[in-house]
Motif scaffolding. Structure first.
Motif, PDB file in Angstrom:
ATOM      1  N   PRO A  41     -45.480  28.452  -2.380  1.00  0.00           N
ATOM      2  CA  PRO A  41     -45.521  29.457  -1.307  1.00  0.00           C
ATOM      3  C   PRO A  41     -44.148  29.945  -0.847  1.00  0.00           C
ATOM      4  O   PRO A  41     -44.068  30.796   0.032  1.00  0.00           O
ATOM      5  N   SER A  59     -49.723  31.352 -11.492  1.00  0.00           N
ATOM      6  CA  SER A  59     -49.861  30.355 -10.422  1.00  0.00           C
ATOM      7  C   SER A  59     -48.522  29.935  -9.822  1.00  0.00           C
ATOM      8  O   SER A  59     -48.494  29.086  -8.924  1.00  0.00           O
ATOM      9  N   LYS A  60     -47.396  30.531 -10.286  1.00  0.00           N
ATOM     10  CA  LYS A  60     -46.075  30.135  -9.788  1.00  0.00           C
ATOM     11  C   LYS A  60     -45.277  31.340  -9.288  1.00  0.00           C
ATOM     12  O   LYS A  60     -44.319  31.784  -9.920  1.00  0.00           O
ATOM     13  N   HIS A  66     -47.472  24.550  -8.667  1.00  0.00           N
ATOM     14  CA  HIS A  66     -48.478  25.606  -8.736  1.00  0.00           C
ATOM     15  C   HIS A  66     -48.774  26.094  -7.320  1.00  0.00           C
ATOM     16  O   HIS A  66     -48.762  25.330  -6.359  1.00  0.00           O
ATOM     17  N   HIS A  67     -49.010  27.402  -7.207  1.00  0.00           N
ATOM     18  CA  HIS A  67     -49.284  28.051  -5.921  1.00  0.00           C
ATOM     19  C   HIS A  67     -48.111  27.864  -4.959  1.00  0.00           C
ATOM     20  O   HIS A  67     -48.288  27.749  -3.744  1.00  0.00           O
TER      21      HIS A  67
END
Length: 330
Positions: free
Chosen positions: A56, A77-78, A53-54
């Motif tokens: 970067p 979130s991905k 998730h999240h």
């Protein structure tokens, strides 16, 4: 913006079949989906579940050829996820499911059009190359709830390259965000490209099948929205009897433009439909610019549609239409 805020050609390919599974920092770069069990996952959703998730950084999901019968969801979130098959053989890698809008969920409620999608992408900076997204439900005359989405995409700044979207009614829900569809195939019969996104379809093929009615249903509710579908150098072919509409005004300020495109299809003489709301004739923009083929004859077109001048068409003709300098390096 940092490097990861741009999409480049590297984000759309796996070099030479050699799988670098980690980058220099030790982060996993490529997740391999292989139905034979020789990869990291057996299913596409299992690969998505492996994405942090999240996330970067760009993470590629390399999907080996096969029919993947599953519903897939890439949540908001991905971000920075790529689905990669073989761009020269998109038909070899297929993600398919068979929900329709009238299907019932576990509570006995109809799932509706949005939840019928075989694949849902809500994440930003998504890429797909060489993938077929399919909903196998076929349109049935007289039946209700036929809407059956192959892909619903609502994340921002996404590129879909040499991929296929197969279905019948409501095939591609281009819901929201800014998207670039390049050299793709979209197949359907009724409103099979629909939504509120601002999207450029360049050198794509639109294949009209079955009891066809309309190609694009763009939903722009206010004049302040930025949603537009622009089709540039596309080829439209197929179709049933009686011809099709190039577009329908799903919203009061619907915007659809075809430029330099081959309309090798029977188009209803009026060309465009106001969705039964004549007031929309004053607020929509339905335009054509230097199209060709038997469907390009504008002699019977609705008076409220437009044969665009070069000046009027210019904003829709290239990557500046989707502010590409801010997020693309192709």
């Amino acid at each position: 913006m940092g490097f990861s805020s741009y999409i480049s050609w590297d984000d759309l390919k796996v070099e030479g079949g050699k799988l670098e599974t980690q980058n220099a920092a030790g982060r996993k770069r490529i997740i391999v989906v292989d139905q034979t069990g020789k990869g990291d996952c057996l299913t596409v959703q299992a690969a998505v579940d492996m994405v942090p998730h999240h996330n970067p950084h760009r993470l590629k999901i390399y999907i080996l050829p096969g029919l993947y019968s599953e519903k897939v969801n890439v949540p908001a979130s991905k971000p920075y996820v790529s689905f990669i098959g073989d761009p020269e053989r998109a038909e070899a890698t297929v993600i398919a499911w068979h929900n329709r809008a009238s299907d019932l969920d576990e509570n006995g409620d109809e799932i509706g059009t949005f939840r019928s999608a075989s694949v849902t992408v809500e994440a930003d900076y998504f890429c797909a190359a060489g993938i077929t997204f399919q909903n196998t439900v076929q349109f049935s005359a007289g039946a209700r709830g036929n809407q059956a989405v192959a892909l619903r995409i609502s994340g921002d700044n996404s590129v879909l390259y040499k991929s296929r979207f197969l279905g019948s009614q409501d095939t591609l829900l281009d819901e929201s965000g800014t998207h670039f569809f390049y050299k793709c195939l979209v197949q359907g019969s009724i409103d099979f490209i629909f939504g509120s996104a601002r999207s450029l379809y360049m050198e794509c093929t639109l294949s009209v099948i079955g009891e066809s009615f309309a190609i694009a249903a763009q939903r722009r509710e206010t004049d302040n929205d930025d949603g537009v579908f622009s089709f540039v150098n596309c080829t439209i072919h197929g179709g049933g009897g009686g011809g099709v509409f190039l577009g329908r005004a799903w919203g009061d300020y619907s915007r659809v433009v075809y430029s330099y495109s081959e309309l090798d299809i029977d188009v209803k003489p009026q060309g465009w439909d106001d969705w039964g709301k004549p007031s929309r004739q004053k607020t929509v923009l339905f335009g054509e610019y230097k199209c060709r083929g038997k469907g390009a004859d504008r002699s019977g077109r609705a008076a409220w549609s437009k044969a665009l001048t070069h000046h009027e068409a210019q904003p829709y003709l290239d990557l500046t239409f989707i502010a590409a300098r801010q997020w693309l390096r192709l």
